[in-house]
Scaffold this motif. Sequence first.
Motif, mmCIF file in Angstrom:
data_model
loop_
_atom_site.group_PDB
_atom_site.id
_atom_site.type_symbol
_atom_site.label_atom_id
_atom_site.label_comp_id
_atom_site.label_asym_id
_atom_site.label_seq_id
_atom_site.Cartn_x
_atom_site.Cartn_y
_atom_site.Cartn_z
ATOM 1 N N GLN A 164 -19.747 120.282 -69.589
ATOM 2 C CA GLN A 164 -21.151 120.641 -69.403
ATOM 3 C C GLN A 164 -22.012 119.651 -70.162
ATOM 4 O O GLN A 164 -21.651 119.189 -71.237
ATOM 5 C CB GLN A 164 -21.421 122.068 -69.889
ATOM 6 C CG GLN A 164 -21.257 122.268 -71.380
ATOM 7 C CD GLN A 164 -21.497 123.693 -71.783
ATOM 8 O OE1 GLN A 164 -22.449 124.329 -71.343
ATOM 9 N NE2 GLN A 164 -20.625 124.211 -72.643
ATOM 10 N N ILE A 165 -23.136 119.327 -69.575
ATOM 11 C CA ILE A 165 -24.090 118.395 -70.174
ATOM 12 C C ILE A 165 -25.470 119.001 -70.020
ATOM 13 O O ILE A 165 -25.869 119.392 -68.920
ATOM 14 C CB ILE A 165 -24.010 117.013 -69.488
ATOM 15 C CG1 ILE A 165 -22.597 116.439 -69.655
ATOM 16 C CG2 ILE A 165 -25.074 116.074 -70.045
ATOM 17 C CD1 ILE A 165 -22.304 115.242 -68.806
ATOM 18 N N SER A 173 -21.706 113.833 -72.733
ATOM 19 C CA SER A 173 -22.107 112.883 -71.707
ATOM 20 C C SER A 173 -20.851 112.491 -70.938
ATOM 21 O O SER A 173 -19.736 112.677 -71.424
ATOM 22 C CB SER A 173 -22.730 111.631 -72.337
ATOM 23 O OG SER A 173 -23.883 111.954 -73.088
ATOM 24 N N GLY A 174 -21.016 111.936 -69.765
ATOM 25 C CA GLY A 174 -19.867 111.497 -69.008
ATOM 26 C C GLY A 174 -20.271 110.881 -67.683
ATOM 27 O O GLY A 174 -21.452 110.837 -67.331
ATOM 28 N N PHE A 175 -19.283 110.430 -66.966
ATOM 29 C CA PHE A 175 -19.485 109.783 -65.672
ATOM 30 C C PHE A 175 -18.977 110.711 -64.582
ATOM 31 O O PHE A 175 -18.024 111.460 -64.781
ATOM 32 C CB PHE A 175 -18.720 108.458 -65.623
ATOM 33 C CG PHE A 175 -19.270 107.434 -66.568
ATOM 34 C CD1 PHE A 175 -20.151 106.465 -66.122
ATOM 35 C CD2 PHE A 175 -18.926 107.466 -67.907
ATOM 36 C CE1 PHE A 175 -20.671 105.528 -67.003
ATOM 37 C CE2 PHE A 175 -19.435 106.536 -68.798
ATOM 38 C CZ PHE A 175 -20.311 105.560 -68.341
ATOM 39 N N ALA A 176 -19.609 110.629 -63.414
ATOM 40 C CA ALA A 176 -19.206 111.517 -62.327
ATOM 41 C C ALA A 176 -19.629 110.965 -60.976
ATOM 42 O O ALA A 176 -20.647 110.280 -60.869
ATOM 43 C CB ALA A 176 -19.826 112.901 -62.519
ATOM 44 N N SER A 195 -21.399 111.418 -54.598
ATOM 45 C CA SER A 195 -21.789 110.021 -54.530
ATOM 46 C C SER A 195 -20.556 109.130 -54.455
ATOM 47 O O SER A 195 -19.527 109.446 -55.054
ATOM 48 C CB SER A 195 -22.613 109.676 -55.778
ATOM 49 O OG SER A 195 -22.844 108.303 -55.871
ATOM 50 N N ASP A 196 -20.671 108.025 -53.746
ATOM 51 C CA ASP A 196 -19.589 107.044 -53.750
ATOM 52 C C ASP A 196 -19.548 106.299 -55.077
ATOM 53 O O ASP A 196 -18.495 105.886 -55.533
ATOM 54 C CB ASP A 196 -19.764 106.038 -52.611
ATOM 55 C CG ASP A 196 -19.483 106.667 -51.254
ATOM 56 O OD1 ASP A 196 -18.725 107.657 -51.197
ATOM 57 O OD2 ASP A 196 -20.026 106.170 -50.255
ATOM 58 N N ALA A 197 -20.713 106.150 -55.683
ATOM 59 C CA ALA A 197 -20.812 105.427 -56.955
ATOM 60 C C ALA A 197 -20.779 106.399 -58.127
ATOM 61 O O ALA A 197 -21.236 107.537 -58.023
ATOM 62 C CB ALA A 197 -22.115 104.634 -57.002
ATOM 63 N N LEU A 198 -20.243 105.930 -59.236
ATOM 64 C CA LEU A 198 -20.270 106.721 -60.466
ATOM 65 C C LEU A 198 -21.683 106.762 -61.020
ATOM 66 O O LEU A 198 -22.425 105.782 -60.935
ATOM 67 C CB LEU A 198 -19.354 106.106 -61.517
ATOM 68 C CG LEU A 198 -17.864 106.259 -61.290
ATOM 69 C CD1 LEU A 198 -17.103 105.409 -62.286
ATOM 70 C CD2 LEU A 198 -17.459 107.713 -61.413
ATOM 71 N N PRO A 200 -16.826 117.142 -63.337
ATOM 72 C CA PRO A 200 -15.378 117.116 -63.587
ATOM 73 C C PRO A 200 -15.058 116.158 -64.734
ATOM 74 O O PRO A 200 -15.731 115.142 -64.913
ATOM 75 C CB PRO A 200 -14.792 116.598 -62.278
ATOM 76 C CG PRO A 200 -15.895 116.573 -61.292
ATOM 77 C CD PRO A 200 -17.174 116.604 -62.033
ATOM 78 N N SER A 201 -14.035 116.469 -65.500
ATOM 79 C CA SER A 201 -13.589 115.561 -66.560
ATOM 80 C C SER A 201 -13.080 114.246 -65.974
ATOM 81 O O SER A 201 -13.155 113.203 -66.612
ATOM 82 C CB SER A 201 -12.499 116.220 -67.400
ATOM 83 O OG SER A 201 -13.042 117.314 -68.095
#
Length: 152
Positions: A147-148, A112-115, A45-48, A10-11
């Motif tokens: 997408q990554i 790239s990104g965080f999720a 996950s609870d963590a990014l 997700p963004s």
Amino acid sequence: MSETVLYVIPSDPYFQPDQAANSRAVAQVEELVPDALGDIETDLSDALVFVHGTGLESVSCPACGTQLDFPGWWMAAMDEAFRDGSTTGLAVKVPCCGSDTTLNDLVYNVPSGFARYRIRVWSPNRRMLDDEELAGIGAALGRPVRQIWSLV
């Protein structure tokens, strides 16, 4: 030997879908990668988690376009965000123009990104998803997605 992995995240890095949205998004992905040679998995996950594409070599400011010190400044910002194993937040002030942004919104030379949630397709056996396909997954999930592509 390397294996290609497609991640769909997700963004919004903090978003986690309910089971129904997860099932719809996975079904949408399955339709788009019918020739995948590997499994389709989801992670909550609870963590990014930082999910980066193969070839990550530079990071730029989204406000002024200046290339940031990578890995120097970026790694220090990451260390601050993930101090003591917990996320203190992704907010950063970029050194180039002083703009407030997030680590998630920096411009990476490869997607790239965080999720906290991700769909992972092992050996998808296809090229990149187009904007319409990404919009379809996003609609199923209830949030826009990125997408990554990575080699592992």
